[in-house]
Design a protein around this motif. Structure first.
Motif, PDB file in Angstrom:
ATOM      1  N   ASN A 221       0.944  -0.852  -0.130  1.00 24.94           N
ATOM      2  CA  ASN A 221       0.198   0.066  -0.055  1.00 24.94           C
ATOM      3  C   ASN A 221       1.432   1.227  -0.091  1.00 24.94           C
ATOM      4  O   ASN A 221       1.208   1.359   1.060  1.00 24.94           O
ATOM      5  N   THR A 223       2.127   4.637  -0.468  1.00 27.59           N
ATOM      6  CA  THR A 223       1.151   5.864  -0.123  1.00 27.59           C
ATOM      7  C   THR A 223       2.178   6.906  -0.630  1.00 27.59           C
ATOM      8  O   THR A 223       3.223   7.459  -0.470  1.00 27.59           O
ATOM      9  N   THR A 224       2.007   8.714  -1.100  1.00 21.09           N
ATOM     10  CA  THR A 224       2.947   9.680  -1.214  1.00 21.09           C
ATOM     11  C   THR A 224       2.641  10.363  -0.292  1.00 21.09           C
ATOM     12  O   THR A 224       1.641  11.128  -0.049  1.00 21.09           O
ATOM     13  N   LEU A 225       3.808  10.954   0.500  1.00 19.27           N
ATOM     14  CA  LEU A 225       3.829  12.155   1.554  1.00 19.27           C
ATOM     15  C   LEU A 225       3.755  13.551   0.869  1.00 19.27           C
ATOM     16  O   LEU A 225       2.891  13.982   2.034  1.00 19.27           O
ATOM     17  N   GLU A 247       7.500   8.704   0.118  1.00 22.00           N
ATOM     18  CA  GLU A 247       7.054   8.289  -0.140  1.00 22.00           C
ATOM     19  C   GLU A 247       6.642   6.951   0.603  1.00 22.00           C
ATOM     20  O   GLU A 247       7.766   6.468   2.046  1.00 22.00           O
ATOM     21  N   LYS A 248       5.532   6.243   1.595  1.00 21.28           N
ATOM     22  CA  LYS A 248       5.444   4.886   2.384  1.00 21.28           C
ATOM     23  C   LYS A 248       5.316   4.120   2.175  1.00 21.28           C
ATOM     24  O   LYS A 248       4.516   4.329   1.282  1.00 21.28           O
ATOM     25  N   TYR A 249       5.661   3.024   2.576  1.00 22.25           N
ATOM     26  CA  TYR A 249       5.136   1.272   1.771  1.00 22.25           C
ATOM     27  C   TYR A 249       4.772   0.952   3.304  1.00 22.25           C
ATOM     28  O   TYR A 249       4.969   0.575   4.365  1.00 22.25           O
ATOM     29  N   GLU A 250       3.706   0.723   2.872  1.00 20.54           N
ATOM     30  CA  GLU A 250       2.914  -0.360   4.291  1.00 20.54           C
ATOM     31  C   GLU A 250       2.302  -1.746   3.492  1.00 20.54           C
ATOM     32  O   GLU A 250       2.254  -1.352   2.559  1.00 20.54           O
ATOM     33  N   THR A 252      -0.676  -4.456   2.576  1.00 19.64           N
ATOM     34  CA  THR A 252      -2.914  -3.819   2.252  1.00 19.64           C
ATOM     35  C   THR A 252      -2.713  -4.638   4.078  1.00 19.64           C
ATOM     36  O   THR A 252      -4.223  -3.792   4.104  1.00 19.64           O
ATOM     37  N   GLU A 274       3.858  13.195  11.346  1.00 18.89           N
ATOM     38  CA  GLU A 274       3.038  13.979  10.371  1.00 18.89           C
ATOM     39  C   GLU A 274       3.448  14.773  10.372  1.00 18.89           C
ATOM     40  O   GLU A 274       3.950  15.641   9.194  1.00 18.89           O
TER      41      GLU A 274
END
Lengths: 377, 470
Positions: A221, A223-225, A247-250, A252, A274
């Motif tokens: 999953n 996400t561009t931070l 980016e962060k990678y998580e 699903t 944050e």
């Protein structure tokens, strides 16, 4: 006998000195430089003792330089002048192809040799209690060596990794997997860290070595931070360039976490901070910084524990690693004031025998590390 | 404090200039004395006492010499001169050379006398030489005695030339101390000289210094020939632009305050012989040794053998003056020998040869001399000399090529800047322009130098002070 030129020269000089003096005196004092990501010198406190020790005068000079009006713009002007002179590096940074900035690391062979010995000793001493891995991440100066300016000599990172690979049990060599993806965005152009994508490739290699099943790309999953990340290398030279993307990678099915920082001094329920996305050093979004001891409990109920002795390279990989452990303990020796062996034997650690132990550094910070002696204490 | 710092440019200098020109003429020497002491005390407050002591000693000795001379008691006047010399040299000897002698005695006799570990008071070699010149000049009748201790103190401590020269002989500023005239022309000339010096130091010398440090910081026994030459060439430029830059700044600041100091450098790298080189390099030091050592010893008037002896004495001392270490002695001897050879026959040969021969000969020997000067560790010194001629093994390697490609533009600029060419071209250009564009161009050029220099000072990763050994 006044000639006009003399009068104008005098006036211009006095005006320049006066304007810059006044501007620099009234320039608001900053405590922290966002661009350079460091604390700036504050007005030193005067005492006769510090005056005679030469400390007051020295700190005052640093204070003036650090707090000079339009500091960042002056640095940019210097870099431009150097580039005009055909320089291919300045301020410890190489200007490389494709807009990459790569750090020019000075290393000390004796320190490297000592650090290799510390790690070997640590591994030998504890290998019957724990499952020990060492991941020394290659940096851009090795993986992107082809982007460096012609003839630029860099320290022998490959030699260090070859040596570790030959002499150290449990060494995780990420060179191949990173080189295979060298044409992807695996290192920031403006920062000394790897991107989360780079970290992901190393993670697959690490997972293989630890015998855990890596999260495959289709289960990620991403996400561009931020698309406005200007890194620490850029700060040293201040040229005009396009920003990096963070980016962060998580997974699903990302587990929840709770963090205990420095033995109850602080706590958190996220690997991310944050607020860091609003400041310059956005990489600190991951974990916030480099606390000495962080104890993470996850919602994964598999009873596995991982201890990581680390620098900041692992921070952006942690969201992936928490998928595989019920507990992860992070130790940053720069701020952890205790020997690792004594820690493991102490009541605080509570790391069960048979757990995974990981030494995780990038090659530059390993080569220049002054704290590894603490591993065996 | 050093001139090439934001502290000097944007705190010290504006305050001093403002006070100086607001101050009534009568009090300006007092003001100069006080602000110079602050300049000196910055960073090393304790050693101000030493300078005040030296000032008081020479002030009273000057009075004594004058008194005895008037009374017709020349032997007593001579004793007063000798006493001043002894005190000054004792100061210099104690603070600069004690540890060197202890170290050598320990090495020679296997003793273990502990070193004193005294920090060398900055500028002591300059101001002791200046104050000695004063008593001698009074004795010789070349200068009038200074009865005003404030004026004398202002001379000794005068901040423009305090820490890195030029060595201002008392007789050359005696009148200006009591009666000087400040005006726009002098101030503007001072500004241009100061800017020139600042640019030389901050932009040229420091940039060259980075190259030299990167070459000399590595393993010298395996240094490729190309790297060794680039390194020492960079040092050759660094020491010239650094030193002459400081002199320019000193002369410029002096001029702003109404003084006229003598020139200290005159394009030394344009010389066609070593003899000529030393007439163009650190002129104030050469003149000092000529006037207060060489000529009193008899100079060239007492036969050839004595002249050779005198040259040897002067050059041993010149070498030793530059630092308490054997390499500086060797450096002095090296030049002494070369000068004697030139006196014997070589100068005549060189005069007949084409100019280029003299230039190459001189620069080669000067560059080699900087190896001796730069490396205080004897084994490093010989390793570097060897590396210049191939002892390091390779002719060049990757890092030599990087050094070359990365610095070639800078090296060309450094080479051109060390010749009179830029000045010549600037004058040509100014001659062609009418008054207003000419003044515009000149002012813009100096503004540019100032702004870029400030940029380099703000990002001050490298700004060394080379004269801490002097």
């Amino acid at each position: 006998m006044k000639n006009k030129l003399s009068v104008t020269t005098t006036v211009i000089f006095c005006a320049m000195i006066a304007v810059l003096s006044v501007a620099s005196i009234f320039n608001p004092v900053r405590t922290f430089s966002e661009t350079e990501n460091r604390e700036l010198q504050q007005m030193p406190e005067f005492s006769l003792k510090s005056l005679f020790a030469g400390e007051f005068t020295r700190d005052y000079e640093t204070f003036i330089t650090d707090q000079f009006v339009a500091r960042d713009e002056w640095i940019a002007l210097k870099t431009q002048t150097e580039l005009l002179l055909g320089k291919k590096d300045t301020g410890g940074v190489y200007f490389c192809d494709d807009g990459y900035l790569i750090e020019k690391t000075e290393v000390d062979d004796e320190r490297i040799a000592a650090n290799v010995e510390y790690v070997k000793k640590f591994t030998e001493t504890l290998s019957d209690r724990f499952n020990i891995r060492t991941l020394i991440a290659p940096t851009a100066s090795l993986i992107h060596a082809d982007k460096l300016p012609a003839y630029a000599s860099i320290w022998d990172q490959a030699g260090l990794l070859d040596r570790l690979s030959a002499e150290l049990d449990g060494f995780v060599d990420c060179r191949d997997v990173l080189s295979a993806h060298a044409d992807e965005y695996i290192f920031y152009r403006t920062d000394h860290h790897w991107t989360t994508r780079g970290a992901y490739y190393a993670y697959t290699k690490l997972a293989e070595s630890l015998g855990i099943e890596a999260i495959t790309e289709d289960k990620l999953n991403i996400t561009t931070l931020s698309e406005e990340f200007y890194g620490t290398l850029l700060a040293k030279v201040n040229v005009q360039t396009s920003p990096d993307v963070l980016e962060k990678y998580e997974s699903t099915s990302q587990p929840t976490v709770s963090l205990d920082i420095n033995l109850g001094l602080a706590s958190a329920d996220s690997l991310y901070v944050e607020e860091k996305l609003t400041v310059r050093d956005k990489y600190a979004y991951f974990l916030g910084g480099n606390d000495g001891l962080v104890d993470i409990t996850t919602s994964v109920k598999n009873g596995r524990t991982l201890l990581i002795l680390k620098d900041s390279y692992v921070n952006c990989m942690l969201p992936l690693l928490v998928n595989h452990y019920e507990r992860i303990v992070l130790i940053d020796l720069r701020t952890f004031n205790m020997g690792v062996v004594s820690y493991l034997d102490s009541q605080y650690a509570n790391i069960p025998d048979g757990s995974d132990v990981l030494l995780f550094y990038n090659a530059s910070s390993f080569a220049d590390n002054r704290q590894l002696v603490m591993l065996n204490k | 404090m050093v001139f090439s710092s934001l502290l000097f440019l944007f705190r010290y200098l504006p305050v001093v200039l403002l006070l100086y020109f607001l101050c009534p003429k009568k009090l300006r020497n007092l003001l100069l004395f006080v602000v110079s002491l602050i300049f000196y005390a910055w960073g090393e407050p304790v050693y101000v006492v030493l300078m005040l002591f030296s000032t008081a000693v020479d002030y009273t000795h000057g009075l004594m010499v004058d008194h005895f001379k008037r009374a017709g008691n020349l032997p007593a006047a001579r004793r007063a001169v000798a006493s001043s010399m002894i005190i000054n040299l004792a100061l210099l000897g104690f603070f600069k050379y004690t540890d060197f002698f202890i170290g050598n005695i320990n090495a020679l006799f296997g003793t273990e006398i502990p070193l004193l570990g005294i920090a060398l008071p900055i500028g002591i070699s300059f101001y002791t030489f200046q104050t000695m010149s004063y008593t001698v000049d009074v004795y010789r009748g070349e200068a009038k005695v200074q009865r005003n201790i404030i004026s004398f103190g202002a001379y000794v401590a005068l901040f423009p030339q305090l820490i890195a020269g030029p060595i201002v002989q008392y007789k050359t500023v005696a009148e200006q101390l009591d009666e000087r005239h400040e005006d726009f022309d002098k101030f503007a000339y001072g500004v241009t000289r100061f800017m020139t010096g600042l640019g030389k130091k901050v932009l040229l010398a420091n940039s060259a210094g980075i190259i030299w440090d990167s070459v000399s910081g590595g393993d010298l026994t395996s240094l490729p020939v190309l790297s060794a030459w680039i390194g020492i060439l960079a040092y050759t430029f660094q020491i010239y632009f650094d030193f002459s830059g400081y002199s320019d700044m000193a002369i410029g600041l002096g001029s702003m305050l109404g003084f006229r100091f003598l020139e200290n450098f005159n394009y030394p790298y344009m010389s066609k012989s070593i003899t000529e080189f030393w007439r163009r390099w650190h002129i104030s030091l050469g003149s000092w040794f000529r006037d207060y050592v060489y000529i009193p010893l008899g100079g060239n008037r007492k036969g050839f053998a004595k002249q050779i002896r005198n040259i040897c004495v002067v050059w041993l001392l010149t070498g030793f003056w530059h630092g308490a270490s054997w390499n500086f002695v060797l450096w002095g001897v090296y030049f002494g020998v070369l000068l004697i050879i030139e006196k014997l026959f070589l100068l005549k040969v060189l005069e007949k040869a084409p100019a280029i021969v003299g230039h190459i000969y001189t620069m080669f020997l000067v560059i080699v001399s900087w190896v001796i000067f730069a490396l205080t560790d004897t084994s490093q010194l010989f390793a570097y000399l060897g590396a210049l001629f191939g002892a390091g093994g390779a002719l060049f390697d990757e890092s030599s090529l990087y050094l070359l490609t990365n610095n070639v533009i800078l090296l060309v600029i450094l080479a051109i800047a060390s010749t009179p060419l830029p000045k010549y071209l600037a004058q040509k250009l100014m001659g062609r322009l009418s008054e207003i564009p000419a003044s515009l161009v000149q002012n813009l050029a100096y503004i540019a130098i100032m702004i870029v220099s400030v940029a380099y000072l703000v990002d001050a990763s490298y700004n060394p002070f080379l004269y801490f050994r002097f």
